[in-house]
Design a protein around this motif. Structure first.
Motif, PDB file in Angstrom:
ATOM      1  N   ILE A 606      58.235  28.869  42.631  1.00 38.78           N
ATOM      2  CA  ILE A 606      57.716  30.250  42.668  1.00 38.78           C
ATOM      3  C   ILE A 606      57.355  30.700  41.253  1.00 38.78           C
ATOM      4  O   ILE A 606      56.295  31.279  41.020  1.00 38.78           O
ATOM      5  N   THR A 607      58.215  30.407  40.302  1.00 37.57           N
ATOM      6  CA  THR A 607      57.916  30.772  38.910  1.00 37.57           C
ATOM      7  C   THR A 607      56.636  30.080  38.438  1.00 37.57           C
ATOM      8  O   THR A 607      55.772  30.699  37.803  1.00 37.57           O
ATOM      9  N   ARG A 608      56.507  28.796  38.794  1.00 40.16           N
ATOM     10  CA  ARG A 608      55.263  28.085  38.408  1.00 40.16           C
ATOM     11  C   ARG A 608      54.055  28.747  39.053  1.00 40.16           C
ATOM     12  O   ARG A 608      53.005  28.906  38.440  1.00 40.16           O
ATOM     13  N   ALA A 609      54.214  29.138  40.309  1.00 40.99           N
ATOM     14  CA  ALA A 609      53.088  29.759  41.027  1.00 40.99           C
ATOM     15  C   ALA A 609      52.696  31.088  40.378  1.00 40.99           C
ATOM     16  O   ALA A 609      51.505  31.404  40.262  1.00 40.99           O
ATOM     17  N   VAL A 610      53.675  31.856  39.942  1.00 43.14           N
ATOM     18  CA  VAL A 610      53.358  33.131  39.280  1.00 43.14           C
ATOM     19  C   VAL A 610      52.589  32.849  37.988  1.00 43.14           C
ATOM     20  O   VAL A 610      51.585  33.503  37.686  1.00 43.14           O
ATOM     21  N   ASN A 611      53.030  31.837  37.246  1.00 41.62           N
ATOM     22  CA  ASN A 611      52.307  31.471  36.019  1.00 41.62           C
ATOM     23  C   ASN A 611      50.859  31.090  36.327  1.00 41.62           C
ATOM     24  O   ASN A 611      49.926  31.514  35.644  1.00 41.62           O
ATOM     25  N   THR A 612      50.707  30.280  37.335  1.00 37.90           N
ATOM     26  CA  THR A 612      49.354  29.829  37.696  1.00 37.90           C
ATOM     27  C   THR A 612      48.483  31.015  38.090  1.00 37.90           C
ATOM     28  O   THR A 612      47.330  31.138  37.667  1.00 37.90           O
ATOM     29  N   LEU A 613      49.046  31.897  38.910  1.00 37.59           N
ATOM     30  CA  LEU A 613      48.264  33.059  39.349  1.00 37.59           C
ATOM     31  C   LEU A 613      47.878  33.935  38.158  1.00 37.59           C
ATOM     32  O   LEU A 613      46.757  34.449  38.086  1.00 37.59           O
ATOM     33  N   CYS A 614      48.801  34.093  37.226  1.00 31.20           N
ATOM     34  CA  CYS A 614      48.482  34.887  36.030  1.00 31.20           C
ATOM     35  C   CYS A 614      47.302  34.249  35.286  1.00 31.20           C
ATOM     36  O   CYS A 614      46.370  34.948  34.865  1.00 31.20           O
ATOM     37  N   ALA A 615      47.369  32.938  35.132  1.00 30.22           N
ATOM     38  CA  ALA A 615      46.287  32.254  34.408  1.00 30.22           C
ATOM     39  C   ALA A 615      44.960  32.409  35.152  1.00 30.22           C
ATOM     40  O   ALA A 615      43.912  32.652  34.545  1.00 30.22           O
ATOM     41  N   GLU A 616      45.023  32.279  36.464  1.00 29.16           N
ATOM     42  CA  GLU A 616      43.784  32.386  37.254  1.00 29.16           C
ATOM     43  C   GLU A 616      43.189  33.789  37.198  1.00 29.16           C
ATOM     44  O   GLU A 616      41.983  33.965  37.240  1.00 29.16           O
ATOM     45  N   LEU A 617      44.064  34.775  37.140  1.00 28.07           N
ATOM     46  CA  LEU A 617      43.579  36.158  37.192  1.00 28.07           C
ATOM     47  C   LEU A 617      43.244  36.709  35.812  1.00 28.07           C
ATOM     48  O   LEU A 617      42.697  37.799  35.696  1.00 28.07           O
ATOM     49  N   ARG A 618      43.552  35.949  34.795  1.00 28.25           N
ATOM     50  CA  ARG A 618      43.334  36.438  33.432  1.00 28.25           C
ATOM     51  C   ARG A 618      41.889  36.894  33.215  1.00 28.25           C
ATOM     52  O   ARG A 618      41.632  37.976  32.690  1.00 28.25           O
ATOM     53  N   ALA A 619      40.939  36.042  33.634  1.00 25.59           N
ATOM     54  CA  ALA A 619      39.531  36.359  33.368  1.00 25.59           C
ATOM     55  C   ALA A 619      39.112  37.641  34.093  1.00 25.59           C
ATOM     56  O   ALA A 619      38.256  38.395  33.609  1.00 25.59           O
ATOM     57  N   ALA A 620      39.704  37.869  35.239  1.00 26.12           N
ATOM     58  CA  ALA A 620      39.292  39.042  36.034  1.00 26.12           C
ATOM     59  C   ALA A 620      40.019  40.321  35.615  1.00 26.12           C
ATOM     60  O   ALA A 620      39.650  41.414  36.049  1.00 26.12           O
ATOM     61  N   ALA A 621      41.051  40.178  34.769  1.00 28.55           N
ATOM     62  CA  ALA A 621      41.885  41.352  34.459  1.00 28.55           C
ATOM     63  C   ALA A 621      41.074  42.539  33.904  1.00 28.55           C
ATOM     64  O   ALA A 621      41.245  43.672  34.369  1.00 28.55           O
ATOM     65  N   PRO A 622      40.163  42.299  32.926  1.00 28.04           N
ATOM     66  CA  PRO A 622      39.389  43.448  32.431  1.00 28.04           C
ATOM     67  C   PRO A 622      38.556  44.112  33.540  1.00 28.04           C
ATOM     68  O   PRO A 622      38.423  45.337  33.577  1.00 28.04           O
ATOM     69  N   THR A 623      38.019  43.288  34.434  1.00 26.28           N
ATOM     70  CA  THR A 623      37.241  43.875  35.535  1.00 26.28           C
ATOM     71  C   THR A 623      38.152  44.668  36.461  1.00 26.28           C
ATOM     72  O   THR A 623      37.769  45.720  36.985  1.00 26.28           O
ATOM     73  N   LEU A 624      39.357  44.156  36.670  1.00 23.18           N
ATOM     74  CA  LEU A 624      40.289  44.857  37.564  1.00 23.18           C
ATOM     75  C   LEU A 624      40.641  46.237  37.010  1.00 23.18           C
ATOM     76  O   LEU A 624      40.820  47.190  37.766  1.00 23.18           O
ATOM     77  N   VAL A 625      40.749  46.364  35.677  1.00 23.02           N
ATOM     78  CA  VAL A 625      41.023  47.716  35.155  1.00 23.02           C
ATOM     79  C   VAL A 625      39.743  48.556  35.078  1.00 23.02           C
ATOM     80  O   VAL A 625      39.800  49.777  35.274  1.00 23.02           O
ATOM     81  N   ASP A 626      38.601  47.909  34.857  1.00 22.68           N
ATOM     82  CA  ASP A 626      37.343  48.677  34.919  1.00 22.68           C
ATOM     83  C   ASP A 626      37.208  49.314  36.304  1.00 22.68           C
ATOM     84  O   ASP A 626      36.685  50.413  36.455  1.00 22.68           O
ATOM     85  N   GLY A 627      37.695  48.590  37.294  1.00 19.01           N
ATOM     86  CA  GLY A 627      37.609  49.076  38.680  1.00 19.01           C
ATOM     87  C   GLY A 627      38.358  50.387  38.901  1.00 19.01           C
ATOM     88  O   GLY A 627      38.089  51.093  39.865  1.00 19.01           O
ATOM     89  N   PHE A 628      39.294  50.710  38.022  1.00 20.45           N
ATOM     90  CA  PHE A 628      39.994  52.005  38.155  1.00 20.45           C
ATOM     91  C   PHE A 628      39.041  53.170  37.878  1.00 20.45           C
ATOM     92  O   PHE A 628      39.327  54.308  38.230  1.00 20.45           O
ATOM     93  N   GLY A 629      37.944  52.838  37.180  1.00 21.73           N
ATOM     94  CA  GLY A 629      36.891  53.846  36.990  1.00 21.73           C
ATOM     95  C   GLY A 629      37.295  55.022  36.130  1.00 21.73           C
ATOM     96  O   GLY A 629      36.963  56.163  36.458  1.00 21.73           O
ATOM     97  N   ILE A 630      38.004  54.759  35.037  1.00 20.28           N
ATOM     98  CA  ILE A 630      38.415  55.872  34.177  1.00 20.28           C
ATOM     99  C   ILE A 630      37.363  56.042  33.072  1.00 20.28           C
ATOM    100  O   ILE A 630      37.193  55.142  32.240  1.00 20.28           O
TER     101      ILE A 630
END
Ligand SMILES: Cc1cc2nc3c(=O)[nH]c(=O)nc-3n(C[C@H](O)[C@H](O)[C@H](O)COP(=O)(O)OP(=O)(O)OC[C@H]3O[C@@H](n4cnc5c(N)ncnc54)[C@H](O)[C@@H]3O)c2cc1C
Length: 643
Positions: A606-630
């Motif tokens: 599970i810990t490995r999976a969380v690490n992997t997911l973090c790495a996969e989502l890294r590139a999208a993170a700025p877009t995910l906060v842009d999506g908050f529309g502030i």
């Protein structure tokens, strides 16, 4: 586990999903926040000026017309409860003193008049409340009693000769305390007091009591004082109120749930005093839901600043490189920011479901009581978890921005100070989680509304024990079987299986509920006092409620993902939902292991999976906060502005 990053998604598509059906209202509030009328000075204002400014901003909002959104049309409102909460959530992207000032005036004070009063009160006051011509207070808490509001000691005694109530503060610790709008601006207060009619105490009821004249001076018999400087929210004038034989007419009683005739006869459609009290409080649920949305917005602002900063700021790097590495490319930085981001999304989607449910409840003539109780408990749990989340996120994000995070201009100081008390007002979080647990343990039975936490113990031990334990035991067995039968249990493939994730979260919740029920029954059967039995299990009770909220939030997130039609967006949010689920399980992996539910091999996977997911989502993170529309003008923090 897959290792590829999800496809890129347009931030506008994310914002459309988050804004949902209230996109128009949210856009209007964003524009207002960015406008000159609500412009915030660059430097912090001294408290007196800050209070004046916050009042002016609130008046500007009232002049714009949005403050009536949640009130009935016939009294100058727009009858859109869900829209008003969406507006409140969006307002929380800006100054939180303004948010709380509005919450006090339109949510708490206006809400008490609307939901506890009757037509005569609505006709007389609602228009002036919406327009802010009549600033008011919600005066429930006393110096001596905050969480235990049923024991407030202010009295309102009916005097049939004068056809009046006499409002009295019997001793100093019965003075009203921390009351928003009381120190400077409030003129009328919804005062919660023990109602005494014909010498008999009828429990806590609310009355409208004038506290200050138009000239700003206290009314006769009313003593007002200022709570002074606070850790945050210093644009709100919190104060104290004492009453010395203050007389108000009989009509001042907010009498939706109880009337007193001129002759001094007390009647109520709800016989049981506890049930009456909890029903009255239940009608004020909208304030709690709004505070919850406000906290989620504060988390969004903090995460937007920290993630944008982490995507620009470089520190250290490989020895053979002349370019340093972006903070957001460090695993630990991803670990600190991304599971929290996933949780903010999860809470947002749960909050939107709750708002829709609330709208249905408020608009239905005869909403079944069980549904109302379930919504109340859901709102209580979500408020607790969301406000704690916001406090944690703000601190983490501040640290993630290093020294820049400590500069006032980057807003963490203000966010930190202002969001802190969201865990305390509108119901202290710990007390709220006890309410959640009460619902789970009593299965939301009819008697739910009549039981205090201690009475719940006897009720569980006596009446619902079998149901609660059997229901959860059946699920436990089913879960055990299905899980044990999953082939390759020790590998990582099924970690991303929604049913598997849900199975773990549900198993923990049910195991805890039945465990608490057993302990309560055992204590009662052994002849212990209910109070002691409850107290011995209290940490277990609170943990059970948290486990329940975690599962509820996960399911709401999964349901939302299940409805997304755009495949790229679905893929991205599905990954984020995995991160929320596995991050939540990982955070409590000791419990799962302790209870033999996962092996240590599995815990590591599970810990490995969380690490992997973090790495996969890294590139999208700025877009995910842009999506908050502030908008930048609202976010204000220089390190968090768009490129
Ligand atoms: C800025 C601000 C604005 C406010 N605005 C208003 C307002 O406009 N109107 C209004 O009426 N009130 C208002 N309040 C009051 C607020 O609602 C109360 O502070 C809150 O309900 C908690 O009550 P308390 O402060 O007496 O804390 P307490 O009830 O004394 O709680 C203190 C601590 O003890 C814990 N605790 C209490 N009971 C138990 C228990 N049985 N088991 C385990 N732990 C327990 C709590 O979790 C908490 O951590 C405001 C407060 C603040 C700070």
């Amino acid at each position: 586990m897959t290792t590829a990053a999800p496809r890129q998604v347009d931030a506008a598509a994310i914002q459309r999903l988050l804004d949902g059906e209230h996109a128009e209202i949210r856009a209007r509030v964003r524009a207002l926040l960015a406008s000159e009328a609500l412009a915030r000075p660059a430097e912090p204002l001294p408290p007196a000026e800050y209070r004046r400014k916050v009042l002016e901003w609130a008046q500007a909002l009232a002049a714009e017309g949005g403050t009536g959104l949640g009130f009935p049309e016939e009294f100058g409102g727009m009858g859109d409860v869900a829209g008003s909460i969406a507006a409140f959530e969006t307002l929380a992207l800006g100054d939180l003193s303004l948010l709380v000032k509005c919450g006090v005036q339109f949510g708490l004070f206006g809400g008490a008049v609307l939901h506890l009063g009757t037509r005569k009160h609505h006709e007389r006051y609602l228009r002036q409340i919406i327009s802010l011509e009549l600033p008011g207070c919600f005066a429930m808490t006393e110096t001596g009693h905050g969480s235990n509001v049923q024991s407030v000691e202010t009295t309102a005694t009916y005097d049939p000769r004068a056809d009046e109530f006499v409002v009295e503060t019997p001793h100093p610790s019965a003075r009203k305390d921390y009351i928003g709008n009381a120190a400077e601006h409030g003129r009328l207060a919804a005062v919660f007091a023990q109602l005494i009619v014909g010498g008999e105490s009828r429990g806590v009821h609310a009355l409208l009591v004038p506290i200050r004249g138009e000239d700003g001076r206290p009314c006769e018999g009313v003593e007002l004082s200022d709570c002074g400087h606070k850790l945050g929210l210093n644009g709100v004038d919190n104060g104290r109120i004492s009453f010395d034989a203050v007389r108000v007419p009989r009509e001042a009683l907010l009498d939706r749930y109880a009337e007193v005739s001129a002759e001094g006869v007390y009647t109520s459609p709800i016989e049981n005093p506890n049930r009456r009290f909890f029903t009255m409080l239940g009608t004020l649920i909208q304030g709690r839901v709004s505070v919850c949305g406000g906290a989620i917005s504060a988390a969004k602002a903090a995460q937007t600043i920290a993630i944008r900063h982490a995507d620009r700021r470089r520190q250290f790097g490989p020895p053979d490189s002349d370019e340093e590495v972006l903070l957001l490319d460090y695993r630990q930085h991803q670990r600190r920011l991304l599971p929290g981001l996933a949780k903010t999304y999860a809470l947002h989607f749960t909050q939107q479901e709750l708002i829709a449910e609330l709208e249905r409840t408020f608009s239905a003539e005869d909403q079944p009581e069980r549904e109302r109780r379930e919504i109340e408990a859901r709102a209580a749990g979500l408020k607790a978890v969301a406000t704690w989340h916001a406090v944690e996120v703000v601190q983490t994000c501040r640290e993630c921005c290093g020294g820049a995070g400590y500069l006032s201009e980057n807003r963490f100081g203000e966010l930190h100070a202002d969001i802190d008390v969201f865990t305390t007002f509108e119901g202290d979080n710990t007390i709220l989680l006890q309410l959640v647990a009460k619902g789970l343990l009593t299965d939301y039975r009819d008697q739910f509304g009549e039981l205090d936490p201690i009475e719940t113990v006897g009720f569980v031990a006596g009446q619902v024990y079998e149901t609660v334990v059997e229901r959860s035991a059946v699920r436990e067995i089913v879960q055990r079987l299905t899980d044990d039968l999953i082939p390759g249990r020790e590998d990582e493939h099924d970690l991303l299986d929604r049913d598997y994730q849900l199975g773990l979260l549900r198993w923990r919740e049910e195991h805890m509920i039945s465990g608490v029920a057993r302990r309560l029954k055992r204590g009662i059967d052994a002849g212990e006092e209910a109070f002691d039995v409850f107290n011995e299990c209290q940490d277990h009770v609170i943990a059970t409620a948290r486990a329940h909220v975690d599962r509820d939030v996960f399911e709401a997130f999964a349901r939302t993902v299940g409805r997304i039609e755009d495949p790229a967006l679905e893929e991205l949010l599905s990954r984020l939902c995995d991160l929320y689920a596995l991050g939540t399980i990982e955070a409590d992996r000791a419990w799962f292991q302790e209870h033999g539910r996962i092996s240590s091999t599995r815990a590591k996977a599970i810990t490995r999976a969380v690490n992997t997911l973090c790495a996969e989502l890294r590139a999208a993170a700025p877009t995910l906060v842009d999506g908050f529309g502030i908008p930048d003008a609202v976010l204000r923090a220089p390190i968090g502005l768009r490129d």
